[in-house]
Design an enzyme around this catalytic site. Structure first.
Site, PDB file in Angstrom:
ATOM      1  N   HIS A   3      47.796  43.335  39.969  1.00  0.00           N
ATOM      2  CA  HIS A   3      47.664  44.704  39.743  1.00  0.00           C
ATOM      3  C   HIS A   3      46.615  45.248  38.655  1.00  0.00           C
ATOM      4  CE1 HIS A   3      49.911  48.917  40.207  1.00  0.00           C
ATOM      5  NE2 HIS A   3      49.302  49.001  39.114  1.00  0.00           N
ATOM      6  N   GLU A   4      46.855  44.913  37.502  1.00  0.00           N
ATOM      7  CA  GLU A   4      45.999  45.348  36.254  1.00  0.00           C
ATOM      8  C   GLU A   4      44.592  45.153  36.559  1.00  0.00           C
ATOM      9  OE1 GLU A   4      47.235  47.535  34.888  1.00  0.00           O
ATOM     10  OE2 GLU A   4      49.211  47.319  35.208  1.00  0.00           O
TER      11      GLU A   4
ATOM     12  N   HIS B 219      43.021  47.419  38.888  1.00  0.00           N
ATOM     13  CA  HIS B 219      42.503  48.650  38.191  1.00  0.00           C
ATOM     14  C   HIS B 219      41.052  48.054  37.528  1.00  0.00           C
ATOM     15  CE1 HIS B 219      45.660  51.212  38.684  1.00  0.00           C
ATOM     16  NE2 HIS B 219      46.613  50.602  38.016  1.00  0.00           N
TER      17      HIS B 219
ATOM     18  N   HIS C 176      38.029  47.875  39.513  1.00  0.00           N
ATOM     19  CA  HIS C 176      37.824  49.126  40.082  1.00  0.00           C
ATOM     20  C   HIS C 176      36.825  49.901  38.841  1.00  0.00           C
ATOM     21  CE1 HIS C 176      39.251  53.333  42.127  1.00  0.00           C
ATOM     22  NE2 HIS C 176      37.788  52.992  42.145  1.00  0.00           N
TER      23      HIS C 176
END
Ligand SMILES: [Zn+2]
Length: 604
Positions: free
Chosen positions: A396-397, A400, A403
């Site tokens: 998940h991290e 980020h 991105h």
């Protein structure tokens, strides 16, 4: 998550092996370097005022002013993230605490000193700005910012009234401030005794942990204790919430919006229809939720299901221990469909550039986040433990961070960050890729069930639950805007009604659940939570497209990651392949949810 809770011996910060710490010295080699840049930036801030009153004179002056502002603010950000991340790695370290406090006040000073730019920009005729932008390459970089400013212009008030509103801002926040003081400081949590005679002291942070407990009487005790506590302050919470709603109604009247919801969504340029479409699509897919709840009840072997049975794991003992290194290799395989550049960059970030601060240590900040600034690597704070949950947090991290990496590399500073509306897409899309990868490769039935539960809980806990909260806000505001007082009875009734509607006959709705709305701090950030539901929907639809459609979908998705805020959020997602102004992405996400339910039912 595993129920084997081994409490590891807690390391002090200096005992953590260096290769498992983030390489913040890539930002500043040492604290002296930070101090040197801090002094330089502090000295340069007053010079930002040199364009005050002059930006209307020429395209070049305006461009120079915007560049100078961003140069200073860019360095302020860099100083800020270094101090805040250093402080997070050891929150008891007074040196970093002091650095963080200093850069925080410097940041305020920098934005105050440049705050004349927007009001003065709005005084320049739009046609003139248009020709300036056409003729000046620097100003082209600021087209998004300038267009957005003019988009909002019709809701700005004359300077004197704006100043009055700004001065009243603290009063507007009074409801939320009182709410936090009560829940974070003054609350005295009760304790309860379970059916084994064990006493549990409730705290602000252990409620969700206790809701996971395999013993139902622990879950029920936690639920009754916490709801009872909130219920005791039902009048107070209704007053703090009503104060917040009234403040927003005052602002929307002053600024000329049709509703508070329109005001909140106009701010981020997302039409109200996106919200309506979310709620409508969720309503028409409630039978899927009921099917999942029925599966949950059957799997847990319970005669009936209460709110406090919604969170506990369906498969309690899953052995999925993995070292951090192996977990990195696993997530790199999971994101392989995104192509070699994505994989190689993430590999380098994890193993070579040390983006991640991996292990928990004494006084380290809780949880996990992805941070950094335009001028730094996209660092990640983790609190690694060897569970499947932690692997999901890692991917998940990493979503980020990737991105951020793509955006910062492909966009100039003015469009080099992404909006909150799209922020959770890249992270949850990665979670979807991990689920798909695990379902493809893992044969152990228990682990498969665990993975499916994790995915199904994402849809229940995020998509449905946040949509329910979004609907609560919508109904409460509609009542208040009609002039109805927000009494405890009305707010409780709205919340209980929505729970009955969403969970149907599958969940026994205990009367105390009516107080649950007052547990949601996000309600003091009005019309925010629907973005969790739209985020997970867009992410699920995209991960589906990437896996099913292949290269064209991957290209669209990487294009999205590289776009920062160069277009408005809805358009960026549309280009990636999901149109949130239609019900399609929400429907696709909920169809995926149903496919997981079917798969689980087959395994049972
Ligand atoms: Zn996130």
């Amino acid at each position: 998550m595993s129920t084997t809770t081994v409490t590891p011996v807690e390391l002090t910060r200096d005992q953590v092996p260096e290769h498992l710490t983030w390489n913040l010295s890539s930002i500043y080699a040492n604290n002296q370097e930070w101090e040197r840049e801090f002094a330089e930036v502090a000295a340069s801030i007053p010079s930002l005022a040199r364009f005050d009153g002059k930006i209307k004179t020429s395209a070049e002056t305006l461009a120079e002013a915007l560049l100078a502002r961003d140069q200073v603010l860019g360095l302020v950000d860099k100083l800020y993230v270094y101090a805040s991340m250093r402080s997070d790695q050891d929150t008891a370290n007074d040196l970093y605490k002091g650095m963080f406090a200093r850069i925080r006040s410097l940041a305020i000073k920098a934005s105050e000193t440049s705050s004349y730019i927007h009001p003065q920009l709005l005084k320049i005729a739009k046609s003139k700005l248009k020709s300036w932008i056409a003729a000046n390459d620097t100003l082209k970089l600021y087209k998004v910012e300038i267009d957005d400013l003019f988009r909002q212009k019709k809701h700005y008030l004359p300077a004197a009234q704006e100043s009055l509103l700004a001065q009243a801002e603290e009063l507007f926040d009074a409801g939320g401030t009182a709410y936090s003081s009560l829940t974070e400081s003054d609350f005295e949590y009760p304790s309860f005794t379970d059916d084994q005679g064990n006493t549990h002291q409730l705290t602000g942070s252990n409620f969700t942990v206790l809701l996971d407990h395999p013993n139902r009487s622990v879950r029920r005790g936690a639920f009754e204790g916490v709801m009872g506590l909130y219920g005791k302050f039902n009048n107070t919470f209704s007053a703090t919430y009503a104060a917040n709603v009234k403040a927003n109604i005052f602002k929307k009247n002053a600024r000329g919006y049709a509703s508070c919801r329109e005001m909140a969504m106009f701010d981020i340029n997302v039409p109200v229809s996106v919200y309506d479409s979310l709620i409508e699509t969720v309503h028409s897919n409630l039978p899927k939720l009921h099917r999942y709840i029925a599966l949950r009840r059957k799997t847990l072997g319970l005669p009936d299901l209460h709110f406090y049975d919604l969170y506990c794991p369906l498969v309690p003992d899953v052995d999925f221990k993995m070292s951090f290194n192996d977990a990195c290799e696993l997530i790199l395989k999971a994101v392989a469909p995104l192509g070699p550049e994505y994989v190689a960059t993430l590999r380098k970030g994890l193993f070579e550039l040390r983006w991640a601060d991996v292990l928990p240590n004494k006084n380290k900040a809780d949880g996990a986040y992805s941070g950094g600034s335009y001028l730094t690597d996209p660092f990640m704070l983790l609190n690694w433990h060897e569970t499947l949950d932690a692997i999901y947090t890692l991917i998940h991290e990493a979503g980020h961070s990737m991105h951020s990496w793509f955006t910062r590399r492909n966009q100039p500073k003015p469009t080099g960050q992404y909006t909150l509306f799209v922020a959770e897409v890249a992270s949850i899309c990665n979670e979807g890729l991990l689920t798909a990868h695990l379902l493809k490769t893992v044969t152990d039935v228990n682990v498969r069930k665990y993975v499916l539960t994790q995915a199904m809980e994402g849809f229940r806990g995020t998509l449905y639950r946040q949509a329910l909260f979004a609907e609560f806000e919508m109904l409460a505001y509609a009542a208040a805007e009609r002039g109805e007082p927000l009494t405890p009875a009305l707010l409780n009734e709205i919340h209980l009604g929505l729970n009955q509607k969403y969970y149907g006959a599958e969940v026994v709705i205990d009367d105390q659940l009516k107080y649950e709305w007052s547990r949601i701090p996000h309600f003091y950030r009005s019309f925010y939570v629907y973005q969790y539901s739209t985020g997970i929907s867009a992410a699920s639809a995209l991960s589906r497209q990437i896996l099913e459609e292949g290269q064209p979908a991957v290209d669209r998705y990487l294009g999205f990651l590289k776009s920062g805020s160069s277009k408005d959020s809805l358009q960026l997602l549309r280009d990636a392949g999901v149109d949130l102004s239609t019900s399609a992405p929400i429907q696709q996400a909920l169809d995926l949810f149903e496919s997981y339910i079917e798969e689980y039912e087959k395994l049972s």
